[in-house]
Design an enzyme around this catalytic site. Structure first.
Site, PDB file in Angstrom:
ATOM      1  N   ILE A  18       0.821  -1.199   0.000  1.00 27.40           N
ATOM      2  CA  ILE A  18       0.000   0.000   0.000  1.00 27.40           C
ATOM      3  C   ILE A  18       0.864   1.262   0.000  1.00 27.40           C
ATOM      4  O   ILE A  18       0.560   2.239  -0.687  1.00 27.40           O
ATOM      5  CB  ILE A  18      -0.945  -0.001   1.217  1.00 27.40           C
ATOM      6  N   ASP A  53      13.548   2.948  10.892  1.00 28.84           N
ATOM      7  CA  ASP A  53      12.820   1.964  11.697  1.00 28.84           C
ATOM      8  C   ASP A  53      11.876   2.743  12.585  1.00 28.84           C
ATOM      9  O   ASP A  53      12.323   3.458  13.496  1.00 28.84           O
ATOM     10  CB  ASP A  53      13.806   1.137  12.524  1.00 28.84           C
ATOM     11  N   TYR A 145      -3.476  -7.637  16.569  1.00 29.03           N
ATOM     12  CA  TYR A 145      -3.527  -6.722  15.430  1.00 29.03           C
ATOM     13  C   TYR A 145      -4.712  -5.772  15.552  1.00 29.03           C
ATOM     14  O   TYR A 145      -4.584  -4.559  15.342  1.00 29.03           O
ATOM     15  CB  TYR A 145      -3.622  -7.525  14.139  1.00 29.03           C
TER      16      TYR A 145
END
Length: 251
Positions: A18, A53, A145
């Site tokens: 994405i 990161d 999640y």
């Protein structure tokens, strides 16, 4: 369209999936675009790639500063970097909970915090967070999640309220299941990948997985000056999963 002409954009997790589709679309519509990713080696001009990161604050600050300097500021921030997790609430230990929340939630915090001074200087400032249908619908085997994306949804609303009077719009997109490398890896690990893919496709009323380009189009809409009146909104791009309850076929 060239509605982003003269504007700059920063996309995290922008080397694939994405994020890459979003970076490419922003570029095609006139923006000068920088990408932050763990591995930006696949990013080439005119996109600008920076290693970062999002779970490390120093890394984020350095990359955002470098990107802002090269771009001449930041008008648009797309917080797309994230990681996945499967299982029920008892299937992941504390370390895994901390890891996923550190990337999916605090990653947005770190990147936005570093970008805010630049966004405040923009006349067209917009932040778009990649959330998930998992924030608003109970999905099996996605406890960790879903918790992380529920936090992203709430964070988006809080950020929108905090920064609306500074002229910074904050929205999120809630994708359904998208045909990305991460989903591909999940399918590869399934006992029956073909059956698992069929189940994921059937879960979405459109009967198929979404494409990264379809989600990118929604992100770019929310980031665009044409959406200047939109803030604090979660835009579902889920093949009808959240709002539709079609009857089974043949009934």
């Amino acid at each position: 369209m060239s509605d982003f002409s003269g504007l700059t954009a920063l996309v995290t997790g922008g080397a694939s999936g994405i994020g890459r589709a979003t970076a490419d679309l922003l570029l095609a519509r006139g923006a000068d675009v920088a990408v932050l990713d763990l591995d930006p080696s696949t990013v080439s001009g005119p996109l600008r790639g920076y290693a970062a990161d999002v779970s490390d604050d120093a890394s984020v600050r350095s990359a955002v500063a470098g990107a802002a300097d090269a771009l001449g500021g930041i008008d648009i921030l797309v917080n797309n970097a994230g990681t996945g997790a499967t299982g029920t609430v008892e299937d992941n230990d504390d370390a895994e909970w901390h890891r996923v929340l550190d990337v999916n939630v605090l990653g947005i915090v770190r990147t936005t915090r570093a970008a805010l001074p630049h966004l405040r200087a923009s006349a067209h400032a917009a932040v778009v967070n990649t959330c998930s249908i998992a924030a608003t619908a109970g999905l099996p085997q996605r406890a960790l999640y879903s918790a992380s994306k529920g936090a992203v949804h709430a964070l988006t609303l809080a950020m929108a309220a905090d920064h609306v009077r500074e002229g910074i719009r904050v929205n999120c997109v809630n994708p359904g299941t998208v045909d990305t490398p991460w989903v591909g890896r999940l399918l590869d690990r399934a006992a029956d990948p073909a059956a698992e893919r069929a189940a994921l496709e059937a879960r979405q009323p459109m009967g198929r997985l979404l494409s990264a380009d379809e989600v990118a189009a929604a992100i770019v809409y929310l980031a665009s000056p044409v959406a200047a009146g939109v803030t604090g909104t979660a835009l579902a791009v889920d093949g009808g999963m959240q709002g539709l309850r079609p009857r089974p076929e043949g009934r």
